[in-house]
Design a protein around this motif. Structure first.
Motif, mmCIF file in Angstrom:
data_model
loop_
_atom_site.group_PDB
_atom_site.id
_atom_site.type_symbol
_atom_site.label_atom_id
_atom_site.label_comp_id
_atom_site.label_asym_id
_atom_site.label_seq_id
_atom_site.Cartn_x
_atom_site.Cartn_y
_atom_site.Cartn_z
ATOM 1 N N ASP A 50 0.868 -1.106 -0.133
ATOM 2 C CA ASP A 50 0.005 0.033 0.030
ATOM 3 C C ASP A 50 0.797 1.259 -0.108
ATOM 4 O O ASP A 50 0.474 2.162 -0.807
ATOM 5 C CB ASP A 50 -0.905 -0.033 1.385
ATOM 6 C CG ASP A 50 -2.213 -0.763 1.187
ATOM 7 O OD1 ASP A 50 -2.232 -1.660 0.125
ATOM 8 O OD2 ASP A 50 -2.926 -1.011 2.020
ATOM 9 N N THR A 51 1.820 1.144 0.794
ATOM 10 C CA THR A 51 2.777 2.313 0.951
ATOM 11 C C THR A 51 3.407 2.638 -0.461
ATOM 12 O O THR A 51 3.326 3.749 -0.764
ATOM 13 C CB THR A 51 3.801 2.152 2.003
ATOM 14 O OG1 THR A 51 3.254 2.155 3.199
ATOM 15 C CG2 THR A 51 4.692 3.403 2.172
ATOM 16 N N PHE A 52 3.997 1.617 -1.038
ATOM 17 C CA PHE A 52 4.578 1.932 -2.315
ATOM 18 C C PHE A 52 3.559 2.496 -3.489
ATOM 19 O O PHE A 52 3.774 3.483 -4.073
ATOM 20 C CB PHE A 52 5.305 0.723 -2.884
ATOM 21 C CG PHE A 52 5.830 0.976 -4.325
ATOM 22 C CD1 PHE A 52 7.054 1.713 -4.233
ATOM 23 C CD2 PHE A 52 5.532 0.507 -5.451
ATOM 24 C CE1 PHE A 52 7.676 2.190 -5.547
ATOM 25 C CE2 PHE A 52 6.023 0.810 -6.706
ATOM 26 C CZ PHE A 52 7.196 1.535 -6.724
ATOM 27 N N ALA A 53 2.492 1.864 -3.412
ATOM 28 C CA ALA A 53 1.383 2.301 -4.371
ATOM 29 C C ALA A 53 0.893 3.527 -4.387
ATOM 30 O O ALA A 53 0.823 4.468 -5.116
ATOM 31 C CB ALA A 53 0.291 1.367 -4.269
ATOM 32 N N LEU A 54 0.570 4.134 -2.999
ATOM 33 C CA LEU A 54 0.323 5.441 -2.755
ATOM 34 C C LEU A 54 1.383 6.418 -2.708
ATOM 35 O O LEU A 54 1.077 7.597 -3.248
ATOM 36 C CB LEU A 54 -0.282 5.437 -0.979
ATOM 37 C CG LEU A 54 -1.434 4.775 -0.884
ATOM 38 C CD1 LEU A 54 -1.576 4.539 0.685
ATOM 39 C CD2 LEU A 54 -2.679 5.416 -1.379
ATOM 40 N N PRO A 61 4.334 10.777 0.525
ATOM 41 C CA PRO A 61 5.789 11.044 0.192
ATOM 42 C C PRO A 61 6.484 9.741 -0.140
ATOM 43 O O PRO A 61 6.252 8.601 0.702
ATOM 44 C CB PRO A 61 6.530 11.895 1.418
ATOM 45 C CG PRO A 61 5.791 11.474 2.344
ATOM 46 C CD PRO A 61 4.337 11.135 1.933
ATOM 47 N N MET A 62 7.374 9.428 -0.936
ATOM 48 C CA MET A 62 8.204 8.498 -1.297
ATOM 49 C C MET A 62 9.034 8.026 -0.260
ATOM 50 O O MET A 62 9.360 6.694 -0.039
ATOM 51 C CB MET A 62 9.168 8.610 -2.585
ATOM 52 C CG MET A 62 9.483 7.493 -3.278
ATOM 53 S SD MET A 62 8.330 6.078 -3.542
ATOM 54 C CE MET A 62 7.683 6.845 -5.042
ATOM 55 N N SER A 63 9.471 8.954 0.663
ATOM 56 C CA SER A 63 10.312 8.623 1.672
ATOM 57 C C SER A 63 9.568 7.618 2.821
ATOM 58 O O SER A 63 10.277 6.781 3.258
ATOM 59 C CB SER A 63 10.407 9.914 2.565
ATOM 60 O OG SER A 63 9.427 10.616 2.888
ATOM 61 N N LEU A 94 11.561 2.811 -9.028
ATOM 62 C CA LEU A 94 12.301 4.552 -8.814
ATOM 63 C C LEU A 94 13.411 4.331 -9.680
ATOM 64 O O LEU A 94 13.750 5.632 -10.159
ATOM 65 C CB LEU A 94 12.496 4.243 -7.289
ATOM 66 C CG LEU A 94 11.152 4.570 -6.453
ATOM 67 C CD1 LEU A 94 11.540 4.380 -5.214
ATOM 68 C CD2 LEU A 94 10.678 5.583 -6.750
ATOM 69 N N ASP A 95 14.248 3.494 -9.914
ATOM 70 C CA ASP A 95 15.477 3.648 -10.517
ATOM 71 C C ASP A 95 15.191 3.971 -11.992
ATOM 72 O O ASP A 95 15.914 4.764 -12.532
ATOM 73 C CB ASP A 95 16.167 2.204 -10.731
ATOM 74 C CG ASP A 95 17.662 2.379 -11.243
ATOM 75 O OD1 ASP A 95 18.495 3.203 -10.718
ATOM 76 O OD2 ASP A 95 17.854 1.426 -12.058
ATOM 77 N N GLU A 96 14.048 3.500 -12.431
ATOM 78 C CA GLU A 96 13.697 4.013 -13.802
ATOM 79 C C GLU A 96 13.159 5.189 -13.990
ATOM 80 O O GLU A 96 13.292 6.030 -14.815
ATOM 81 C CB GLU A 96 12.439 2.900 -14.577
ATOM 82 C CG GLU A 96 13.103 1.497 -14.916
ATOM 83 C CD GLU A 96 12.157 0.946 -15.965
ATOM 84 O OE1 GLU A 96 11.067 1.591 -15.871
ATOM 85 O OE2 GLU A 96 12.085 -0.273 -16.219
ATOM 86 N N ALA A 97 12.341 5.518 -13.043
ATOM 87 C CA ALA A 97 11.745 6.799 -12.832
ATOM 88 C C ALA A 97 12.970 8.104 -12.773
ATOM 89 O O ALA A 97 12.564 9.238 -13.056
ATOM 90 C CB ALA A 97 11.066 6.910 -11.549
ATOM 91 N N LEU A 98 14.043 7.736 -12.241
ATOM 92 C CA LEU A 98 15.056 8.711 -11.826
ATOM 93 C C LEU A 98 16.243 8.612 -12.676
ATOM 94 O O LEU A 98 17.361 9.192 -12.566
ATOM 95 C CB LEU A 98 15.871 8.614 -10.568
ATOM 96 C CG LEU A 98 14.779 8.604 -9.344
ATOM 97 C CD1 LEU A 98 15.356 8.072 -7.902
ATOM 98 C CD2 LEU A 98 14.505 10.056 -9.221
ATOM 99 N N PRO A 333 9.782 14.285 -3.076
ATOM 100 C CA PRO A 333 9.993 15.565 -2.257
ATOM 101 C C PRO A 333 10.644 15.315 -1.022
ATOM 102 O O PRO A 333 11.242 16.412 -0.233
ATOM 103 C CB PRO A 333 8.354 15.852 -1.915
ATOM 104 C CG PRO A 333 7.870 14.546 -1.993
ATOM 105 C CD PRO A 333 8.452 13.764 -2.778
ATOM 106 N N SER A 334 11.025 14.234 -0.581
ATOM 107 C CA SER A 334 11.834 14.142 0.651
ATOM 108 C C SER A 334 13.264 13.466 0.353
ATOM 109 O O SER A 334 13.361 12.843 -0.670
ATOM 110 C CB SER A 334 11.192 13.105 1.577
ATOM 111 O OG SER A 334 9.676 13.754 2.098
ATOM 112 N N PRO A 335 14.165 13.636 1.006
ATOM 113 C CA PRO A 335 15.684 13.296 0.672
ATOM 114 C C PRO A 335 15.458 11.702 1.056
ATOM 115 O O PRO A 335 14.795 11.175 2.001
ATOM 116 C CB PRO A 335 16.590 13.882 1.744
ATOM 117 C CG PRO A 335 15.540 14.584 2.757
ATOM 118 C CD PRO A 335 14.297 14.644 2.168
ATOM 119 N N PHE A 336 16.409 10.902 0.453
ATOM 120 C CA PHE A 336 16.558 9.524 0.658
ATOM 121 C C PHE A 336 17.412 9.234 2.013
ATOM 122 O O PHE A 336 18.309 9.790 2.222
ATOM 123 C CB PHE A 336 17.281 8.783 -0.207
ATOM 124 C CG PHE A 336 16.775 8.867 -1.599
ATOM 125 C CD1 PHE A 336 15.525 8.567 -1.808
ATOM 126 C CD2 PHE A 336 17.189 9.268 -2.934
ATOM 127 C CE1 PHE A 336 14.737 8.479 -3.045
ATOM 128 C CE2 PHE A 336 16.907 9.384 -3.961
ATOM 129 C CZ PHE A 336 15.534 9.151 -4.168
#
Length: 339
Positions: A50-54, A61-63, A94-98, A333-336
């Motif tokens: 759920d967290t990843f999908a949201l 936030p992706m964080s 995420l690797d693809e997205a970045l 939006p948030s740092p890794f």
């Protein structure tokens, strides 16, 4: 948002039932992370999924997803393989997205922190009674670590490949695919030539796909272009030739090169691909899979219409939608945080 009670954590959908996602407010999400290992197995996989999908949908936030990675590593229950699979799939997305951004290096550093201890614990070889599930997990780790640039993995895979190439020692069967794919990520000119030679000489369909995928991961754009030219040069089976541009694109190192080649050589590639199972209609969408710029999704739809007509609308629309999804999370939006 579903609040947690003050005196105890309350996990919504703790049995994983229901066709919906649960978005917790930040304090409750943080509380669940703290007690993650104590939650039921079904609740853990549901929270991660759920967290990843949201997060991808922009609702969290992706964080929030990245903060779960250290907690996942602490789980030792039967659900651990499933949790690791969801985490690895999320990191790959995420690797693809970045791709092409400064943030990609930071994400890969986090991914390496997360994955290295897993391979170190498993080792490169297992016992005689090792389950197939563990073997598949190890192979996936090797491929992921190679993709994210782990030098130790690249060096060891290169060594194993060279030992097989020179006839001194075959790669163990349960590692063969992962090692050959990892060798492609670290291939120099000489090793790239060996991969292409083995692609041409391969007698088994499985080996053709394996060596093609490995060669397609090469870092040098000049070598990638050589591989692309093989797709229209003859000498390879049509099914492999038609997919080479998409395979080069899929690794994310040369997406624009692969797409441009496909457009410029479209008539030849269509003749090679044929129309069975919509193969020709998938040429451009396949070459665009790794893009993360929404304008390139728009370009794909226009090029597909121009070159393929109405028959190719659906595959182009699907890939364009995925490109738009990746574009939306290009700059989290948030740092890794490091694992």
């Amino acid at each position: 948002h579903y609040p947690l009670r003050r005196q105890r954590q309350m996990c919504i959908r703790d049995r994983g039932q229901g066709f919906y996602r649960v978005a917790y407010a930040a304090p409750e999400q943080a509380a669940l992370v703290r007690v993650f290992t104590d939650l039921p197995a079904a609740a853990r996989i549901t929270i991660v999924s759920d967290t990843f999908a949201l997060a991808v949908a922009g609702r969290l936030p992706m964080s929030a997803f990245l903060d779960l990675l250290p907690a996942i590593r602490q789980v030792q229950g039967a659900d651990r393989p499933a949790l690791m699979a969801v985490a690895r799939e999320g990191l790959h997305f995420l690797d693809e997205a970045l791709i092409g951004s400064v943030q990609q290096g930071r994400l890969r550093a986090l991914a390496l922190d997360f994955l290295r201890p897993e391979l170190a614990a498993l080792g490169w070889t297992g016992g005689d009674n090792e389950s197939s599930e563990i073997q598949v997990f190890r192979s996936g780790l090797i491929q992921d670590l190679a993709r994210y640039g782990d030098q130790t993995t690249l060096d060891y895979a290169r060594r194993l490949f060279e030992l097989e190439q020179t006839g001194r020692s075959p790669i163990p069967g349960n590692l063969r695919g992962a090692v050959i794919l990892a060798a492609g990520w670290g291939a120099d000119g000489a090793q790239f030539s060996q991969l292409v030679d083995r692609l041409r000489a391969a007698q088994r369909e499985e080996d053709r796909w394996l060596f093609a995928a490995s060669a397609a991961a090469v870092a040098d754009p000049a070598l990638a272009e050589q591989l692309l030219k093989l797709s229209v040069a003859g000498g390879l089976p049509n099914n492999i030739s038609a997919r080479l541009p998409a395979m080069v694109a899929a690794h994310g190192r040369h997406p624009e090169l692969a797409y441009r080649f496909t457009v410029e050589n479209y008539p030849a590639l269509v003749a090679i691909a044929g129309d069975m199972f919509g193969a020709s209609a998938s040429l451009l969408p396949g070459a665009a899979e790794a893009f993360n710029d929404q304008s390139k999704g728009v370009r794909l739809v226009a090029d597909q219409q121009r070159l393929n007509g109405d028959g190719g609308k659906m595959p182009a629309a699907k890939v364009a939608a995925r490109i738009a999804l990746k574009a939306a999370v290009l700059f989290p939006p948030s740092p890794f945080r490091r694992c």
